[in-house]
Motif scaffolding. Structure first.
Motif, PDB file in Angstrom:
ATOM      1  N   LYS A  90     -47.193 -26.176 -62.699  1.00 27.99           N
ATOM      2  CA  LYS A  90     -48.554 -26.724 -62.741  1.00 27.99           C
ATOM      3  C   LYS A  90     -49.360 -26.350 -61.504  1.00 27.99           C
ATOM      4  CE  LYS A  90     -47.535 -30.837 -65.496  1.00 27.99           C
ATOM      5  NZ  LYS A  90     -48.617 -31.726 -65.890  1.00 27.99           N
ATOM      6  N   GLU A  91     -48.789 -25.465 -60.665  1.00 26.02           N
ATOM      7  CA  GLU A  91     -49.425 -25.021 -59.414  1.00 26.02           C
ATOM      8  C   GLU A  91     -49.663 -26.177 -58.458  1.00 26.02           C
ATOM      9  OE1 GLU A  91     -52.901 -22.920 -60.715  1.00 26.02           O
ATOM     10  OE2 GLU A  91     -51.726 -21.178 -61.365  1.00 26.02           O
ATOM     11  N   PHE A  92     -48.807 -27.184 -58.569  1.00 26.26           N
ATOM     12  CA  PHE A  92     -48.870 -28.373 -57.722  1.00 26.26           C
ATOM     13  C   PHE A  92     -48.705 -28.001 -56.248  1.00 26.26           C
ATOM     14  CE2 PHE A  92     -46.683 -31.867 -55.548  1.00 26.26           C
ATOM     15  CZ  PHE A  92     -47.364 -32.991 -55.957  1.00 26.26           C
ATOM     16  N   PHE A  93     -47.798 -27.048 -55.959  1.00 27.94           N
ATOM     17  CA  PHE A  93     -47.495 -26.703 -54.576  1.00 27.94           C
ATOM     18  C   PHE A  93     -48.549 -25.800 -53.943  1.00 27.94           C
ATOM     19  CE2 PHE A  93     -42.995 -27.322 -56.243  1.00 27.94           C
ATOM     20  CZ  PHE A  93     -42.940 -28.639 -55.809  1.00 27.94           C
ATOM     21  N   ASP A  94     -49.547 -25.405 -54.723  1.00 32.26           N
ATOM     22  CA  ASP A  94     -50.682 -24.688 -54.133  1.00 32.26           C
ATOM     23  C   ASP A  94     -51.567 -25.644 -53.347  1.00 32.26           C
ATOM     24  OD1 ASP A  94     -49.708 -22.470 -55.385  1.00 32.26           O
ATOM     25  OD2 ASP A  94     -51.221 -22.418 -56.975  1.00 32.26           O
ATOM     26  N   LYS A  95     -51.503 -26.921 -53.707  1.00 32.43           N
ATOM     27  CA  LYS A  95     -52.346 -27.933 -53.057  1.00 32.43           C
ATOM     28  C   LYS A  95     -51.553 -28.818 -52.093  1.00 32.43           C
ATOM     29  CE  LYS A  95     -53.512 -29.593 -57.117  1.00 32.43           C
ATOM     30  NZ  LYS A  95     -52.976 -28.656 -58.122  1.00 32.43           N
ATOM     31  N   ILE A  96     -50.280 -29.029 -52.401  1.00 36.45           N
ATOM     32  CA  ILE A  96     -49.450 -29.929 -51.591  1.00 36.45           C
ATOM     33  C   ILE A  96     -48.224 -29.159 -51.114  1.00 36.45           C
ATOM     34  CG2 ILE A  96     -48.046 -32.033 -51.637  1.00 36.45           C
ATOM     35  CD1 ILE A  96     -50.015 -33.186 -53.641  1.00 36.45           C
ATOM     36  N   GLN A  97     -47.979 -29.181 -49.809  1.00 31.72           N
ATOM     37  CA  GLN A  97     -46.902 -28.389 -49.220  1.00 31.72           C
ATOM     38  C   GLN A  97     -45.542 -29.049 -49.430  1.00 31.72           C
ATOM     39  OE1 GLN A  97     -47.157 -28.026 -44.969  1.00 31.72           O
ATOM     40  NE2 GLN A  97     -45.306 -26.762 -44.810  1.00 31.72           N
ATOM     41  N   PRO A  98     -44.584 -28.341 -50.033  1.00 25.33           N
ATOM     42  CA  PRO A  98     -43.228 -28.877 -50.176  1.00 25.33           C
ATOM     43  C   PRO A  98     -42.458 -28.714 -48.860  1.00 25.33           C
ATOM     44  CG  PRO A  98     -43.386 -26.752 -51.263  1.00 25.33           C
ATOM     45  CD  PRO A  98     -44.755 -27.058 -50.728  1.00 25.33           C
ATOM     46  N   VAL A  99     -41.838 -29.787 -48.387  1.00 26.30           N
ATOM     47  CA  VAL A  99     -41.212 -29.758 -47.063  1.00 26.30           C
ATOM     48  C   VAL A  99     -39.694 -29.858 -47.157  1.00 26.30           C
ATOM     49  CG1 VAL A  99     -41.196 -30.759 -44.755  1.00 26.30           C
ATOM     50  CG2 VAL A  99     -43.292 -30.832 -46.117  1.00 26.30           C
ATOM     51  N   ASN A 100     -39.171 -31.048 -47.479  1.00 32.90           N
ATOM     52  CA  ASN A 100     -37.725 -31.255 -47.537  1.00 32.90           C
ATOM     53  C   ASN A 100     -37.243 -31.448 -48.971  1.00 32.90           C
ATOM     54  OD1 ASN A 100     -37.291 -31.862 -44.461  1.00 32.90           O
ATOM     55  ND2 ASN A 100     -38.903 -33.296 -45.100  1.00 32.90           N
ATOM     56  N   PHE A 101     -36.156 -30.769 -49.323  1.00 26.77           N
ATOM     57  CA  PHE A 101     -35.433 -31.112 -50.542  1.00 26.77           C
ATOM     58  C   PHE A 101     -33.995 -31.393 -50.138  1.00 26.77           C
ATOM     59  CE2 PHE A 101     -32.719 -30.099 -54.213  1.00 26.77           C
ATOM     60  CZ  PHE A 101     -33.234 -31.031 -55.103  1.00 26.77           C
ATOM     61  N   THR A 102     -33.529 -32.609 -50.427  1.00 24.70           N
ATOM     62  CA  THR A 102     -32.199 -33.041 -49.990  1.00 24.70           C
ATOM     63  C   THR A 102     -31.447 -33.652 -51.157  1.00 24.70           C
ATOM     64  OG1 THR A 102     -33.147 -33.599 -47.826  1.00 24.70           O
ATOM     65  CG2 THR A 102     -30.914 -34.388 -48.287  1.00 24.70           C
ATOM     66  N   THR A 103     -30.165 -33.313 -51.265  1.00 24.52           N
ATOM     67  CA  THR A 103     -29.327 -33.966 -52.272  1.00 24.52           C
ATOM     68  C   THR A 103     -28.102 -34.589 -51.610  1.00 24.52           C
ATOM     69  OG1 THR A 103     -28.055 -31.950 -52.796  1.00 24.52           O
ATOM     70  CG2 THR A 103     -30.039 -32.380 -54.090  1.00 24.52           C
ATOM     71  N   PHE A 104     -27.683 -35.703 -52.152  1.00 25.27           N
ATOM     72  CA  PHE A 104     -26.478 -36.395 -51.721  1.00 25.27           C
ATOM     73  C   PHE A 104     -25.524 -36.463 -52.912  1.00 25.27           C
ATOM     74  CE2 PHE A 104     -29.834 -37.865 -48.941  1.00 25.27           C
ATOM     75  CZ  PHE A 104     -29.235 -37.952 -47.688  1.00 25.27           C
TER      76      PHE A 104
END
Length: 457
Positions: free
Chosen positions: A111-125
């Motif tokens: 949806k081109e969401f990351f063109d407007k909002i910067q993705p920073v951390n992706f973490t999994t446990f």
């Protein structure tokens, strides 16, 4: 659950927390509390996903991902109307929640969401990135891989990778790891990808799948020396050199100490074993009955969802996938059955083993040593028979698509941290302090490391 969301309109960073199978937002309370203690509400807005609670996690990774995606979009829209602009986003997934989060990230990317909002951390446990299929050894494992997949509705089929996802004809988890998919493209945009993986005592998702690894160097800890990260007690391993060989004296002490410890443990668990003999049949029956009921309910929800009668319009999320082309008792029974399975390895010296000999993760694995000689394809290479330090751990007998998944995921670059939770026999719950009790406090060390060393604000 206490609301740790925050009401300050200054926060521009949104952190989304996604719980696991049979879970609910309360399972993430300790995580949310730790986040809030580290980052005040003027710096971080927290969203704990709610729409996949309880038996709704039976409905599959796809439907769960669509629900989480909608929650994120609605939260950002609500905040915007109140004058709060979100400019950065982080996503955290626990167990099955990590897979649901990866699906939601793919949808947001499309949806081109990351063109407007910067993705920073992706973490999994403790997320089973490669599924929960057991590298087979023995008839009981074959049975579990067949029957276990059919006890959790759509989620079970996807976790055991026996599904065929949409028009791809492949398991959903394989599509999630396709280098040309929206899911990998979206994940690649995050500034940092981090995972925490239990090395022992995880009855739900074992090391190879949560650590995205083709080997398991932790099957016999009596034969290796564990190297811990300074400042994090005996919980977080050093990812650059998690284990090293024991010297001969330590090996002998470890051998005899292991016998004594095993004997004491066996004697101490006799009452438990007797109780299990009496109650497991009843538990299994209850588990299967409940699974049947929940699967029927789940199938009904999925049908309503497909018809647009469940609050989400599927058409909003059915985008092209490829860029080119008794709850606690039931959970306990499932974990006991799952943890009873064992592993099988590829045969050393065969073409099959050689094809998988390249290291998949520089932070956790070193290049395997060259093994001479020919071995019959029917003979198992058992890790227990090796002398400490003589060879690298043998390659697990994973499915070909799992090896492809490892390669594709590792190509993204992950910061992988093995976790040694050993003061409680349920590390899957302890790694996120799923319940607020002292026995799970090793998980608080995991949180401290994550927030001090890994989480970028």
């Amino acid at each position: 659950m206490i609301d740790y969301t925050g009401t300050c309109r200054d926060a521009q960073h949104l952190c989304v927390l996604v719980h696991g199978l049979w879970g609910n937002p309360n399972h993430l309370e300790a995580m949310a509390k730790s986040l809030r203690a580290k980052h005040p509400e003027e710096n971080l807005h927290i969203l704990v996903a709610k729409r996949n609670s309880g038996s709704f996690t039976y409905d599959g990774i796809e439907l769960g991902g669509e629900r989480v995606c909608q929650e994120i979009e609605e939260e950002i829209e609500k905040l915007a109307k109140e004058g709060q602009a979100i400019k950065r986003i982080s996503v955290v997934g626990y167990s099955l929640g990590g897979l649901i989060a990866r699906f939601a990230i793919g949808l947001l990317y499309s949806k081109e969401f990351f063109d407007k909002i910067q993705p920073v951390n992706f973490t999994t446990f403790a997320t089973p990135h490669l599924g929960v299929r057991t590298p087979l050894r023995g008839w009981h494992n074959h049975i579990w891989n067949v029957l276990g997949a059919r006890t959790l509705s759509a989620s079970g089929r996807q976790l055991f990778t026996i599904d065929k996802f949409r028009e791809t004809g492949r398991p959903l988890l394989e599509v999630l790891a396709d280098p040309e998919s929206i899911f990998i493209k979206g994940l690649a945009m995050f500034q940092r990808r981090t995972l925490y993986t239990n090395i022992v005592n995880d009855r739900s998702a074992v090391y190879y799948t949560t650590g995205i690894s083709k080997t398991d160097p932790y099957t016999n800890l009596d034969k290796v020396k564990i190297n811990y990260l300074k400042g994090y007690g005996d919980v977080i391993l050093d990812p650059k050199a998690p284990v090293s060989p024991l010297n001969p004296e330590e090996t002998q002490i470890s051998f005899y100490g292991g016998i004594v410890k095993a004997s004491q443990t066996t004697i101490g668990r006799l009452p438990f074993f007797l109780a299990m003999i009496l109650f497991i049949p009843l538990g299994v029956v209850a588990f299967l009955i409940n699974s049947g009921v929940q699967s029927l309910r789940s199938n009904r929800r999925i049908r309503l969802h497909e018809r647009g009668l469940a609050g989400i319009q599927p058409g909003n999320y059915r985008v092209p996938l490829l860029i080119t082309g008794m709850r606690e008792a039931v959970e306990d029974v499932y974990e006991n059955l799952n943890s009873a399975q064992s592993h099988e390895y590829l045969v050393a010296g065969t073409e099959e083993e050689a094809a998988q000999s390249e290291p998949s993760s520089p932070m956790l694995e070193r290049p395997p040593s060259s093994l001479d000689g020919k071995a019959s394809r029917g003979k198992l290479l058992r890790q227990e028979s090796e002398k400490p330090g003589q060879h690298e751990p043998p390659t697990l007998a994973l499915a070909p698509y799992q090896f492809r998944m490892i390669q594709a995921l590792d190509n993204l670059g992950w910061r992988k941290y093995p976790v040694h939770i050993h003061k409680v026999n349920h590390s899957h719950a302890a790694i996120i302090v799923r319940v607020d009790k002292p026995s799970l406090d090793e998980g608080r060390v995991v949180f401290r490391h994550w927030l001090d060393e890994e989480f970028i604000l």
